[in-house]
Design an enzyme around this catalytic site. Structure first.
Site, PDB file in Angstrom:
ATOM      1  N   TYR A   1      35.299  -5.226  30.468  1.00  0.00           N
ATOM      2  CA  TYR A   1      35.126  -4.612  29.140  1.00  0.00           C
ATOM      3  C   TYR A   1      34.678  -3.150  29.252  1.00  0.00           C
ATOM      4  CZ  TYR A   1      33.425  -3.772  24.390  1.00  0.00           C
ATOM      5  OH  TYR A   1      33.203  -3.240  23.133  1.00  0.00           O
TER       6      TYR A   1
ATOM      7  N   THR B   1      28.618  -9.253  15.258  1.00  0.00           N
ATOM      8  CA  THR B   1      29.985  -9.731  14.987  1.00  0.00           C
ATOM      9  C   THR B   1      30.285 -10.888  15.943  1.00  0.00           C
ATOM     10  OG1 THR B   1      30.991  -8.296  16.650  1.00  0.00           O
ATOM     11  CG2 THR B   1      30.763  -7.370  14.427  1.00  0.00           C
TER      12      THR B   1
ATOM     13  N   ASP C   1      50.134  -7.527  16.406  1.00  0.00           N
ATOM     14  CA  ASP C   1      49.449  -7.965  17.624  1.00  0.00           C
ATOM     15  C   ASP C   1      49.621  -6.813  18.595  1.00  0.00           C
ATOM     16  OD1 ASP C   1      48.892  -8.909  20.211  1.00  0.00           O
ATOM     17  OD2 ASP C   1      49.431 -10.961  19.668  1.00  0.00           O
TER      18      ASP C   1
ATOM     19  N   ASN D   1      41.043  -0.257  16.586  1.00  0.00           N
ATOM     20  CA  ASN D   1      39.825  -1.080  16.572  1.00  0.00           C
ATOM     21  C   ASN D   1      39.966  -2.363  17.387  1.00  0.00           C
ATOM     22  OD1 ASN D   1      37.346  -2.489  15.140  1.00  0.00           O
ATOM     23  ND2 ASN D   1      39.112  -3.797  14.757  1.00  0.00           N
TER      24      ASN D   1
ATOM     25  N   LYS E   1      36.925   0.367  28.308  1.00  0.00           N
ATOM     26  CA  LYS E   1      36.559   1.368  27.301  1.00  0.00           C
ATOM     27  C   LYS E   1      36.383   2.744  27.936  1.00  0.00           C
ATOM     28  CE  LYS E   1      36.507  -1.319  23.580  1.00  0.00           C
ATOM     29  NZ  LYS E   1      37.241  -1.052  22.337  1.00  0.00           N
TER      30      LYS E   1
HETATM   31  N1  LIG Z   1      30.267  -5.398  17.859  1.00  0.00           N
HETATM   32  C1  LIG Z   1      29.702  -4.423  18.546  1.00  0.00           C
HETATM   33  O1  LIG Z   1      28.478  -4.402  18.736  1.00  0.00           O
HETATM   34  C2  LIG Z   1      30.535  -3.299  19.109  1.00  0.00           C
HETATM   35  C3  LIG Z   1      29.869  -2.254  19.762  1.00  0.00           C
HETATM   36  C4  LIG Z   1      30.619  -1.197  20.274  1.00  0.00           C
HETATM   37  C5  LIG Z   1      31.996  -1.192  20.126  1.00  0.00           C
HETATM   38  N2  LIG Z   1      32.618  -2.225  19.489  1.00  0.00           N
HETATM   39  C6  LIG Z   1      34.074  -2.155  19.337  1.00  0.00           C
HETATM   40  O2  LIG Z   1      34.380  -2.294  17.970  1.00  0.00           O
HETATM   41  C7  LIG Z   1      35.656  -2.916  17.812  1.00  0.00           C
HETATM   42  C8  LIG Z   1      35.532  -4.126  16.905  1.00  0.00           C
HETATM   43  O3  LIG Z   1      34.623  -5.043  17.494  1.00  0.00           O
HETATM   44  P1  LIG Z   1      34.077  -6.318  16.702  1.00  0.00           P
HETATM   45  O4  LIG Z   1      32.684  -6.509  17.139  1.00  0.00           O
HETATM   46  O5  LIG Z   1      34.412  -6.215  15.276  1.00  0.00           O
HETATM   47  O6  LIG Z   1      34.968  -7.463  17.392  1.00  0.00           O
HETATM   48  P2  LIG Z   1      35.401  -8.912  16.858  1.00  0.00           P
HETATM   49  O7  LIG Z   1      34.527  -9.340  15.743  1.00  0.00           O
HETATM   50  O8  LIG Z   1      35.501  -9.751  18.079  1.00  0.00           O
HETATM   51  O9  LIG Z   1      36.863  -8.635  16.269  1.00  0.00           O
HETATM   52  C9  LIG Z   1      37.885  -8.252  17.127  1.00  0.00           C
HETATM   53  C10 LIG Z   1      39.103  -7.885  16.313  1.00  0.00           C
HETATM   54  O10 LIG Z   1      40.145  -7.513  17.233  1.00  0.00           O
HETATM   55  C11 LIG Z   1      41.307  -8.249  16.891  1.00  0.00           C
HETATM   56  N3  LIG Z   1      42.166  -8.492  18.045  1.00  0.00           N
HETATM   57  C12 LIG Z   1      41.855  -9.028  19.241  1.00  0.00           C
HETATM   58  N4  LIG Z   1      42.961  -9.116  20.006  1.00  0.00           N
HETATM   59  C13 LIG Z   1      43.987  -8.612  19.267  1.00  0.00           C
HETATM   60  C14 LIG Z   1      45.369  -8.429  19.492  1.00  0.00           C
HETATM   61  N5  LIG Z   1      45.947  -8.787  20.643  1.00  0.00           N
HETATM   62  N6  LIG Z   1      46.109  -7.857  18.521  1.00  0.00           N
HETATM   63  C15 LIG Z   1      45.555  -7.496  17.339  1.00  0.00           C
HETATM   64  N7  LIG Z   1      44.257  -7.670  17.054  1.00  0.00           N
HETATM   65  C16 LIG Z   1      43.483  -8.224  18.017  1.00  0.00           C
HETATM   66  C17 LIG Z   1      40.799  -9.540  16.291  1.00  0.00           C
HETATM   67  O11 LIG Z   1      41.840 -10.119  15.525  1.00  0.00           O
HETATM   68  P3  LIG Z   1      41.984 -11.726  15.303  1.00  0.00           P
HETATM   69  O12 LIG Z   1      41.093 -12.064  14.157  1.00  0.00           O
HETATM   70  O13 LIG Z   1      43.432 -11.897  15.034  1.00  0.00           O
HETATM   71  O14 LIG Z   1      41.549 -12.381  16.593  1.00  0.00           O
HETATM   72  C18 LIG Z   1      39.627  -9.032  15.464  1.00  0.00           C
HETATM   73  O15 LIG Z   1      40.077  -8.527  14.230  1.00  0.00           O
HETATM   74  C19 LIG Z   1      36.130  -3.228  19.220  1.00  0.00           C
HETATM   75  O16 LIG Z   1      36.952  -2.182  19.673  1.00  0.00           O
HETATM   76  C20 LIG Z   1      34.847  -3.269  20.017  1.00  0.00           C
HETATM   77  O17 LIG Z   1      35.073  -3.008  21.385  1.00  0.00           O
HETATM   78  C21 LIG Z   1      31.926  -3.280  18.983  1.00  0.00           C
END
Ligand SMILES: NC(=O)c1ccc[n+]([C@@H]2O[C@H](COP(=O)([O-])OP(=O)(O)OC[C@H]3O[C@@H](n4cnc5c(N)ncnc54)[C@H](OP(=O)(O)O)[C@@H]3O)[C@@H](O)[C@H]2O)c1
Length: 229
Positions: free
Chosen positions: A152, A187, A48, A75, A156
């Site tokens: 957010y 996601t 975590d 990530n 970043k």
């Molecule tokens: N999706 C997009 O379009 C997009 C675009 C640009 C950038 N990003 C970036 O890409 C990355 C992944 O995004 P995503 O869309 O895959 O997000 P997501 O589906 O919401 O997944 C978030 C992940 O972060 C973990 N997490 C959250 N809080 C945590 C904590 N305190 N300790 C450990 N793990 C934690 C979650 O784990 P749990 O399962 O345990 O909750 C999950 O595995 C992020 O950095 C996001 O800002 C995403």
């Protein structure tokens, strides 16, 4: 064989990054809050990012067995103010978001730097977003104008600043540090909007994570190339 650690590897883009790095032949530690969520072919490690004890333990697990870490992908993140206008956002939105997206990255990175130094060719990839770009936001970019999230986006931007500061110091230890935008992916974070699947976003991250010592450092990029800071 290269040793990698991906935070938030239980779902979304992080899960795909972990899976694809393992496909590249790396030994991948999947940082998860629930060990049953780690993808097949990876080694789950409880992490975590808001809990320094779990980060220290993850460093011990990797260090005891391998004595080094070659690839760290920061990530894990939350979007704590999705759909909240800047004037409605509170310090609580900021605290909750920065706790994971900024302080969490520092907690994990700080714990892993000794192992990355031991690699001799360590790489850190910080997962960022186009929304972090102050340049694009100032320019009135359509995408950034549509998602003006105080907590957010600024978390970043702060992560991007950390990326440059780490890159400058760690260059001497052969460690590259880059901020990479996977692009808008369907996601949980985005309510499954966007045409791009998590696997496609992950591929952009994996490309940077596998460039090795010859890769760039201190950059902010996406699949389309460099992104303005
Ligand atoms: N999706 C997009 O379009 C997009 C675009 C640009 C950038 N990003 C970036 O890409 C990355 C992944 O995004 P995503 O869309 O895959 O997000 P997501 O589906 O919401 O997944 C978030 C992940 O972060 C973990 N997490 C959250 N809080 C945590 C904590 N305190 N300790 C450990 N793990 C934690 C979650 O784990 P749990 O399962 O345990 O909750 C999950 O595995 C992020 O950095 C996001 O800002 C995403």
């Amino acid at each position: 064989m290269k040793i990698a650690l991906v935070t938030g590897a239980g779902r979304g883009i992080g899960r795909e990054v972990a899976r694809q790095l393992a496909e590249h032949g790396m030994t991948v530690f999947a940082g998860v809050r629930d060990e049953s969520h780690a993808p097949e072919g990876t080694r789950p490690v409880l992490l975590d990012v808001t809990d320094a004890a779990t980060a220290a333990n993850a460093a011990k697990v990797v260090g005891d067995e391998y004595g080094r870490l070659d690839v760290l992908v920061n990530n894990a993140a939350i979007c704590g103010d999705y759909g909240v206008a800047p004037a409605e956002a509170t310090a609580e939105h900021m605290r909750a978001t920065y706790e994971v997206n900024v302080f969490g990255v520092v907690t994990v990175t700080h714990a892993m730097i000794p192992l990355l130094r031991a690699s001799g060719e360590g790489t850190i990839v910080n997962m960022t977003t186009r929304l972090a770009s102050i340049g694009l936001t100032i320019a009135g970019d359509d995408f950034n104008s549509g998602w003006p999230m105080l907590a957010y986006n600024s978390s970043k931007s702060a992560l991007n600043a950390l990326t440059v500061l780490y890159a400058n110091e760690l260059r001497a230890s052969g460690i590259t540090v880059n901020a990479v935008d996977p692009g808008l992916c369907a996601t949980d974070m985005t309510g499954h909007t966007g045409d791009r699947q998590a696997a496609e976003g992950a591929a952009v991250i994996v490309r940077m994570a596998t460039l090795g010592a010859d890769g760039p450092t201190g950059t902010f990029s996406s699949q389309e190339g460099p992104t303005p800071w």
